[in-house]
Design a protein around this motif. Structure first.
Motif, mmCIF file in Angstrom:
data_model
loop_
_atom_site.group_PDB
_atom_site.id
_atom_site.type_symbol
_atom_site.label_atom_id
_atom_site.label_comp_id
_atom_site.label_asym_id
_atom_site.label_seq_id
_atom_site.Cartn_x
_atom_site.Cartn_y
_atom_site.Cartn_z
ATOM 1 N N ARG A 163 0.829 -1.210 0.000
ATOM 2 C CA ARG A 163 0.000 0.000 0.000
ATOM 3 C C ARG A 163 0.864 1.261 0.000
ATOM 4 O O ARG A 163 0.569 2.222 -0.706
ATOM 5 N N ALA A 164 1.943 1.268 0.777
ATOM 6 C CA ALA A 164 2.842 2.428 0.803
ATOM 7 C C ALA A 164 3.464 2.635 -0.583
ATOM 8 O O ALA A 164 3.574 3.773 -1.053
ATOM 9 N N GLY A 165 3.851 1.543 -1.242
ATOM 10 C CA GLY A 165 4.396 1.646 -2.600
ATOM 11 C C GLY A 165 3.394 2.227 -3.572
ATOM 12 O O GLY A 165 3.744 3.042 -4.435
ATOM 13 N N GLU A 166 2.132 1.833 -3.432
ATOM 14 C CA GLU A 166 1.073 2.378 -4.290
ATOM 15 C C GLU A 166 0.908 3.880 -4.057
ATOM 16 O O GLU A 166 0.695 4.644 -5.003
ATOM 17 N N MET A 167 1.018 4.298 -2.803
ATOM 18 C CA MET A 167 0.905 5.730 -2.491
ATOM 19 C C MET A 167 2.065 6.502 -3.097
ATOM 20 O O MET A 167 1.886 7.606 -3.625
ATOM 21 N N LEU A 168 3.269 5.941 -3.023
ATOM 22 C CA LEU A 168 4.433 6.597 -3.615
ATOM 23 C C LEU A 168 4.274 6.698 -5.131
ATOM 24 O O LEU A 168 4.602 7.729 -5.717
ATOM 25 N N ASP A 169 3.771 5.634 -5.754
ATOM 26 C CA ASP A 169 3.531 5.669 -7.211
ATOM 27 C C ASP A 169 2.508 6.736 -7.567
ATOM 28 O O ASP A 169 2.656 7.441 -8.567
ATOM 29 N N LYS A 170 1.488 6.869 -6.741
ATOM 30 C CA LYS A 170 0.417 7.839 -7.000
ATOM 31 C C LYS A 170 0.949 9.271 -7.047
ATOM 32 O O LYS A 170 0.489 10.087 -7.848
ATOM 33 N N VAL A 171 1.919 9.570 -6.189
ATOM 34 C CA VAL A 171 2.498 10.922 -6.175
ATOM 35 C C VAL A 171 3.788 10.994 -6.997
ATOM 36 O O VAL A 171 4.495 11.981 -6.976
ATOM 37 N N ARG A 172 4.070 9.889 -7.706
ATOM 38 C CA ARG A 172 5.229 9.807 -8.612
ATOM 39 C C ARG A 172 6.547 10.083 -7.911
ATOM 40 O O ARG A 172 7.429 10.748 -8.472
ATOM 41 N N LEU A 173 6.682 9.561 -6.716
ATOM 42 C CA LEU A 173 7.934 9.719 -5.972
ATOM 43 C C LEU A 173 8.752 8.447 -6.121
ATOM 44 O O LEU A 173 8.323 7.374 -5.725
ATOM 45 N N LYS A 174 9.897 8.579 -6.730
ATOM 46 C CA LYS A 174 10.787 7.439 -6.952
ATOM 47 C C LYS A 174 11.761 7.342 -5.784
ATOM 48 O O LYS A 174 12.808 7.982 -5.769
ATOM 49 N N VAL A 175 11.362 6.581 -4.793
ATOM 50 C CA VAL A 175 12.207 6.382 -3.623
ATOM 51 C C VAL A 175 11.981 4.958 -3.126
ATOM 52 O O VAL A 175 10.890 4.406 -3.281
ATOM 53 N N ASN A 176 13.010 4.362 -2.568
ATOM 54 C CA ASN A 176 12.900 3.011 -2.028
ATOM 55 C C ASN A 176 12.061 3.061 -0.750
ATOM 56 O O ASN A 176 12.458 3.707 0.216
ATOM 57 N N PRO A 177 10.917 2.380 -0.706
ATOM 58 C CA PRO A 177 10.069 2.411 0.491
ATOM 59 C C PRO A 177 10.758 1.878 1.737
ATOM 60 O O PRO A 177 10.384 2.216 2.845
ATOM 61 N N ALA A 178 11.804 1.068 1.551
ATOM 62 C CA ALA A 178 12.523 0.508 2.695
ATOM 63 C C ALA A 178 13.656 1.415 3.183
ATOM 64 O O ALA A 178 14.306 1.117 4.186
ATOM 65 N N ALA A 179 13.878 2.547 2.510
ATOM 66 C CA ALA A 179 14.932 3.480 2.924
ATOM 67 C C ALA A 179 14.541 4.183 4.221
ATOM 68 O O ALA A 179 13.373 4.489 4.447
ATOM 69 N N LYS A 180 15.529 4.429 5.056
ATOM 70 C CA LYS A 180 15.282 5.194 6.282
ATOM 71 C C LYS A 180 15.133 6.667 5.912
ATOM 72 O O LYS A 180 15.838 7.189 5.044
ATOM 73 N N ILE A 181 14.226 7.335 6.574
ATOM 74 C CA ILE A 181 13.985 8.761 6.331
ATOM 75 C C ILE A 181 15.272 9.562 6.519
ATOM 76 O O ILE A 181 15.567 10.468 5.741
ATOM 77 N N LYS A 182 16.060 9.208 7.524
ATOM 78 C CA LYS A 182 17.291 9.955 7.820
ATOM 79 C C LYS A 182 18.290 9.898 6.671
ATOM 80 O O LYS A 182 19.183 10.730 6.588
ATOM 81 N N ASP A 183 18.139 8.917 5.783
ATOM 82 C CA ASP A 183 19.066 8.768 4.660
ATOM 83 C C ASP A 183 18.601 9.502 3.398
ATOM 84 O O ASP A 183 19.276 9.460 2.384
ATOM 85 N N LEU A 184 17.447 10.161 3.466
ATOM 86 C CA LEU A 184 16.906 10.882 2.315
ATOM 87 C C LEU A 184 17.185 12.371 2.435
ATOM 88 O O LEU A 184 17.243 12.915 3.538
ATOM 89 N N GLY A 185 17.300 13.039 1.303
ATOM 90 C CA GLY A 185 17.422 14.484 1.300
ATOM 91 C C GLY A 185 16.086 15.117 1.686
ATOM 92 O O GLY A 185 15.029 14.479 1.605
ATOM 93 N N VAL A 186 16.131 16.382 2.061
ATOM 94 C CA VAL A 186 14.920 17.081 2.490
ATOM 95 C C VAL A 186 13.862 17.106 1.401
ATOM 96 O O VAL A 186 12.680 16.940 1.659
ATOM 97 N N GLY A 187 14.277 17.270 0.142
ATOM 98 C CA GLY A 187 13.330 17.292 -0.964
ATOM 99 C C GLY A 187 12.536 16.011 -1.071
ATOM 100 O O GLY A 187 11.342 16.028 -1.339
ATOM 101 N N LYS A 188 13.184 14.876 -0.873
ATOM 102 C CA LYS A 188 12.474 13.597 -0.912
ATOM 103 C C LYS A 188 11.623 13.389 0.332
ATOM 104 O O LYS A 188 10.600 12.728 0.279
ATOM 105 N N GLN A 189 12.020 13.959 1.447
ATOM 106 C CA GLN A 189 11.242 13.822 2.677
ATOM 107 C C GLN A 189 9.906 14.534 2.570
ATOM 108 O O GLN A 189 8.918 14.096 3.137
ATOM 109 N N GLN A 190 9.855 15.637 1.844
ATOM 110 C CA GLN A 190 8.614 16.387 1.719
ATOM 111 C C GLN A 190 7.666 15.647 0.814
ATOM 112 O O GLN A 190 6.513 15.728 0.878
#
Length: 86
Positions: free
Chosen positions: A59-86
């Motif tokens: 379901r989380a992957g489907e939500m990411l696809d819906k907003v067209r965000l290309k990010v690994n769902p298993a990545a830790k938030i702390k390892d993402l840039g601020v732009g991807k966090q938003q």
């Protein structure tokens, strides 16, 4: 976003001649959790008292696809840039 937007959006008047709007977001994420854990936090898919992680991650992957965000769902938030966090 469900939680993809990470909180409510508050429209604010544009500082330049009042044209357009800016949307300021509060980053209410937990850095030690994964992307999918942050997305579904509090809304996990359950089978009785247990979390169905396969369906929750799907379901989380489907939500990411819906907003067209290309990010690994298993990545830790702390390892993402601020732009991807938003």
């Amino acid at each position: 976003m469900s939680k993809v937007s990470s909180g409510p959006l508050t429209p604010c008047p544009s500082p330049s001649r009042g044209e357009g709007r800016f949307f300021y977001q509060e980053l209410a994420l937990i850095p030690e959790l994964t992307v999918y854990e942050n997305i579904v936090l509090g809304n996990e898919i359950r089978n009785g008292p247990l979390v169905n992680w396969n369906e929750t991650i799907k379901r989380a992957g489907e939500m990411l696809d819906k907003v067209r965000l290309k990010v690994n769902p298993a990545a830790k938030i702390k390892d993402l840039g601020v732009g991807k966090q938003q």
